[in-house]
Design a protein around this motif. Structure first.
Motif, PDB file in Angstrom:
ATOM      1  N   SER A 121       0.467   1.138   0.510  1.00 52.51           N
ATOM      2  CA  SER A 121       1.422   1.699  -0.407  1.00 52.51           C
ATOM      3  C   SER A 121       1.959   0.399  -0.609  1.00 52.51           C
ATOM      4  O   SER A 121       3.348   0.949  -2.362  1.00 52.51           O
ATOM      5  CB  SER A 121       2.237   3.072  -0.175  1.00 52.51           C
ATOM      6  OG  SER A 121       3.286   3.260  -0.616  1.00 52.51           O
ATOM      7  N   SER A 122       2.729  -0.576  -0.152  1.00 54.52           N
ATOM      8  CA  SER A 122       3.836  -1.005  -0.523  1.00 54.52           C
ATOM      9  C   SER A 122       3.734  -2.237   0.362  1.00 54.52           C
ATOM     10  O   SER A 122       3.137  -2.375   1.530  1.00 54.52           O
ATOM     11  CB  SER A 122       5.244  -1.101  -0.925  1.00 54.52           C
ATOM     12  OG  SER A 122       5.336  -0.564   0.520  1.00 54.52           O
ATOM     13  N   SER A 167       9.635   7.261   3.868  1.00 56.52           N
ATOM     14  CA  SER A 167       9.354   6.386   2.859  1.00 56.52           C
ATOM     15  C   SER A 167       9.654   7.310   1.905  1.00 56.52           C
ATOM     16  O   SER A 167       9.435   8.253   1.955  1.00 56.52           O
ATOM     17  CB  SER A 167       8.202   5.929   2.608  1.00 56.52           C
ATOM     18  OG  SER A 167       7.883   5.655   1.367  1.00 56.52           O
ATOM     19  N   ASP A 169      10.097   7.750  -2.452  1.00 51.32           N
ATOM     20  CA  ASP A 169       9.709   7.999  -3.455  1.00 51.32           C
ATOM     21  C   ASP A 169      11.141   8.181  -4.155  1.00 51.32           C
ATOM     22  O   ASP A 169      11.634   8.061  -3.904  1.00 51.32           O
ATOM     23  CB  ASP A 169       8.131   9.632  -3.576  1.00 51.32           C
ATOM     24  CG  ASP A 169       8.948  10.418  -3.749  1.00 51.32           C
ATOM     25  OD1 ASP A 169       7.747  11.470  -3.347  1.00 51.32           O
ATOM     26  OD2 ASP A 169      10.073  10.406  -3.659  1.00 51.32           O
ATOM     27  N   GLU A 177       5.049   6.968   6.752  1.00 48.77           N
ATOM     28  CA  GLU A 177       4.031   5.803   6.566  1.00 48.77           C
ATOM     29  C   GLU A 177       3.990   5.081   7.143  1.00 48.77           C
ATOM     30  O   GLU A 177       4.689   4.230   8.495  1.00 48.77           O
ATOM     31  CB  GLU A 177       3.903   5.047   4.731  1.00 48.77           C
ATOM     32  CG  GLU A 177       4.060   6.248   3.928  1.00 48.77           C
ATOM     33  CD  GLU A 177       4.309   5.323   2.891  1.00 48.77           C
ATOM     34  OE1 GLU A 177       5.279   3.943   2.775  1.00 48.77           O
ATOM     35  OE2 GLU A 177       3.994   5.159   1.504  1.00 48.77           O
ATOM     36  N   ARG A 198       2.429  -1.040   4.004  1.00 47.48           N
ATOM     37  CA  ARG A 198       2.706   0.405   4.491  1.00 47.48           C
ATOM     38  C   ARG A 198       1.626   0.861   3.929  1.00 47.48           C
ATOM     39  O   ARG A 198       0.834   0.146   3.136  1.00 47.48           O
ATOM     40  CB  ARG A 198       3.686   0.906   3.559  1.00 47.48           C
ATOM     41  CG  ARG A 198       4.860   0.595   4.182  1.00 47.48           C
ATOM     42  CD  ARG A 198       6.855   0.947   2.793  1.00 47.48           C
ATOM     43  NE  ARG A 198       7.668   1.015   3.969  1.00 47.48           N
ATOM     44  CZ  ARG A 198       8.538   2.174   4.347  1.00 47.48           C
ATOM     45  NH1 ARG A 198       7.680   2.571   4.726  1.00 47.48           N
ATOM     46  NH2 ARG A 198       9.445   1.432   5.699  1.00 47.48           N
ATOM     47  N   SER A 200      -0.776   3.740   2.231  1.00 49.91           N
ATOM     48  CA  SER A 200      -0.322   4.612   1.395  1.00 49.91           C
ATOM     49  C   SER A 200      -0.674   5.968   1.973  1.00 49.91           C
ATOM     50  O   SER A 200      -2.728   5.911   2.676  1.00 49.91           O
ATOM     51  CB  SER A 200      -0.835   4.713  -0.072  1.00 49.91           C
ATOM     52  OG  SER A 200      -1.421   6.072  -1.063  1.00 49.91           O
TER      53      SER A 200
END
Length: 600
Positions: A121-122, A167, A169, A177, A198, A200
């Motif tokens: 995710s990041s 998390s 968005d 997460e 992280r 997803s």
């Protein structure tokens, strides 16, 4: 033998009604009840075992997915941990903010990991370097970060740490997460940075959620970071998990939300980590479905005991009349009269015989109808074959007639000494031959397509003289016969360049076609004209019309069709791109795949 004699005397001296009642109780009711009870008990056991095995199999599948993801993320963290360029970047003290931002932007490894791995995710890298400001994945350690429990724990541990973190968005929706947290020592400055990768939840949902089973995944005692139900995320899971056991495992029935459920809970130790990931799989409907199936089976057994009793009671009264009716209908059928009654009362051998009679009559009538339909179909096929032969003959005659006519005109022009007309007719015939040859086809060689464009431009050169000049550039080491391309793809673009780009050009108009490859993966074809060009507003309008064509502009529709053909045939990664400047000309670029190579 005595039992047989007793039964014989019973049947000889007892009326039919009592005989049938005795047969019903001894031969049907008692066996059906015994077998039914056995089947119900055994069916319930098999169903429960099946649901339990299904839950265990799905739990194992989810566990495998989580092991695969966590191991891959760990390997990525190892690569980041050992990266020398990252060490240099984090240890350097930058004089300006722009210098720090430039250094961060040049380090593309983190963004590449995010781009290439959909399960990430990041990636966040928290650094205490005071000269590095927030840029992409690089983040300074603020007071709020310092006060978080996960940061404090990670700064004291040298091994991998797995946590469930909040998390937010882009729509300000909060979720949990699963995150890998790892301390990266900075050797030169004796500082450290904290890496947070992280995973997803969207990726986990696509990999995990493919059935109706309830799934919840937690790490240690943290809140749920993945659940098959949206409201689970961020909440603690109310399941009797013994967190003190090194490898907790449960399989069976448990109480969840005040109802009994079939469940399986397993523990996963991520690679080289002391943390534990708990995977809980529950079936909310198994016990209810089992109860419903048992109820249906019981109802069927009950019906199976009642219905025969009713049939036996009715049988004696209807037996004689049914025999007479059956004989009469069979006599009518033997005389060719197939219009018999639909059915006779009852559900025994007599009714089966009558059903066989009806099936036989239906088969006879269907065979007669099929023979008639077969004759009609045979005639239809003959007619269609004649039409196809006529069309094939027409498609062969028309092109030959056209070429022969053009060749006659060309020879007559040569006889008259008019070589320009003869040359124009020759080019026209060659052009029309290519168009007819590729109408309805899906591919041709790049050489044939470029030869056709050269022919087309030669014809336009005859029309417009010095107003239209052209060049075709191809790499010397490129064998055009080896590559395929959609036929009739370039001509509409060249035609637009002549009709619109060189519309007001009186002399020295140039059409430049450049063919090249890129990275052994892409075929790039650039078509440039040195005409009027377009303003930014006109270019934007044309680009929009390629995506959504306007019926009033035929050229836009042509470009739209080319773009759609490319995307439909090759994919959305390929298509048409247009660049233009007023009074400098227009460049149309086609991007196609290079891997479509013809085989010998």
């Amino acid at each position: 033998m005595k039992i047989l004699q007793v039964l014989q005397r019973f049947f000889h001296n007892t009326n039919v009604k009592k005989q049938l009642n005795f047969i019903y109780v001894s031969a049907l009711l008692i066996p059906v009840l015994i077998i039914g009870i056995f089947l119900i008990v055994n069916t319930r056991r098999l169903l429960l075992n099946h649901y339990q095995e299904q839950v265990e199999a799905d739990n194992t599948r989810v566990k495998s997915v989580m092991f695969d993801v966590t191991t891959t993320v760990y390997n990525i963290s190892d690569e980041i941990f050992a990266d020398k360029n990252l060490q240099t970047l984090l240890a350097t003290r930058y004089s300006t903010r722009q210098e720090a931002a430039k250094s961060c932007s040049n380090f593309t490894k983190l963004s590449n990991y995010i781009y290439k791995n959909t399960f990430i995710s990041s990636i966040e890298l928290y650094t205490t370097n005071p000269t590095i400001f927030e840029y992409a994945s690089f983040k300074p350690v603020t007071k709020d970060i310092l006060s978080t429990p996960w940061y404090q724990e990670a700064s004291k541990r040298a091994d991998i740490l797995w946590k469930s973190l909040n998390s937010v968005d882009s729509w300000n929706n909060t979720s949990q997460e699963l995150c890998l947290i790892r301390r990266i020592p900075i050797i030169h400055t004796k500082e450290y940075a904290i890496l947070v990768i992280r995973i997803s939840n969207i990726y986990l949902k696509n990999r995990i959620q493919n059935n109706s089973l309830f799934t919840a995944i937690t790490v240690n005692k943290d809140p749920v970071f993945y659940g098959s139900e949206r409201n689970l995320s961020g909440n603690n899971l109310n399941l009797p998990i013994d967190y003190e056991q090194p490898l907790y495992q449960f399989s069976g029935q448990l109480t969840y939300e005040n109802k009994e459920r079939i469940a399986n809970i397993s523990t996963l130790h991520p690679y080289t980590s002391k943390d534990k990931i708990y995977i809980s799989t529950l079936d909310f409907h198994a016990l209810d479905d089992t109860a419903n199936i048992i109820m249906v089976c019981s109802t069927i057994i009950l019906i199976a005991t009642i219905v025969p009793l009713v049939i036996i009671t009715l049988f004696t009264n209807q037996f004689s009349s049914r025999i007479i009716t059956l004989r009469g209908e069979m006599y009518k059928a033997s005389k060719g009269n197939y219009n018999i009654i639909d059915s006779i009362p009852g559900d025994d051998e007599l009714s089966q015989v009558f059903s066989d009679l009806k099936v036989m009559i239906q088969s006879i009538t269907q065979m007669n109808a099929q023979m008639y339909e077969a004759k009609i179909q045979e005639q239809v096929l003959k007619n269609q074959q004649q039409k196809m032969e006529y069309k094939m003959l027409s498609s062969q005659i028309n092109p030959h007639f056209l070429y022969n006519t053009l060749e006659t005109i060309r020879m007559k022009s040569l006889t008259e000494g008019n070589r320009d007309v003869a040359n124009a007719i020759k080019l026209l015939g060659k052009s029309m031959h290519y168009v007819l040859e590729n109408t309805g086809t899906s591919s041709t060689t790049l050489k044939k397509e470029l030869d056709y464009i050269s022919t087309y431009l030669a014809i336009q050169k005859l029309r417009f003289n010095d107003r239209v000049n052209y060049t075709l550039t191809v790499p010397e080491d490129m064998d055009l016969e080896e590559y395929q391309i959609l036929p009739l793809l370039l001509q509409p673009i060249v035609e637009n360049a002549i009709l619109h780009g060189l519309d007001e050009t009186e002399y020295n108009g140039q059409i430049c076609i450049n063919v090249k490859t890129k990275d052994d993966e892409l075929l790039l074809i650039n078509i440039f004209d040195n005409g009027l060009g377009m303003t930014e507003e006109e270019l934007n309008s044309l680009t929009d019309s390629i995506q959504t064509p306007r019926k009033t502009n035929a050229s836009n529709i042509g470009l739209h069709n080319i773009n759609q053909r490319i995307k439909l045939f090759y994919g959305d990664a390929y298509g048409v791109e247009i660049k233009s400047q007023p009074k400098e000309g227009t460049l149309v670029s086609l991007t196609l795949p290079l891997h479509n190579i013809m085989e010998d």
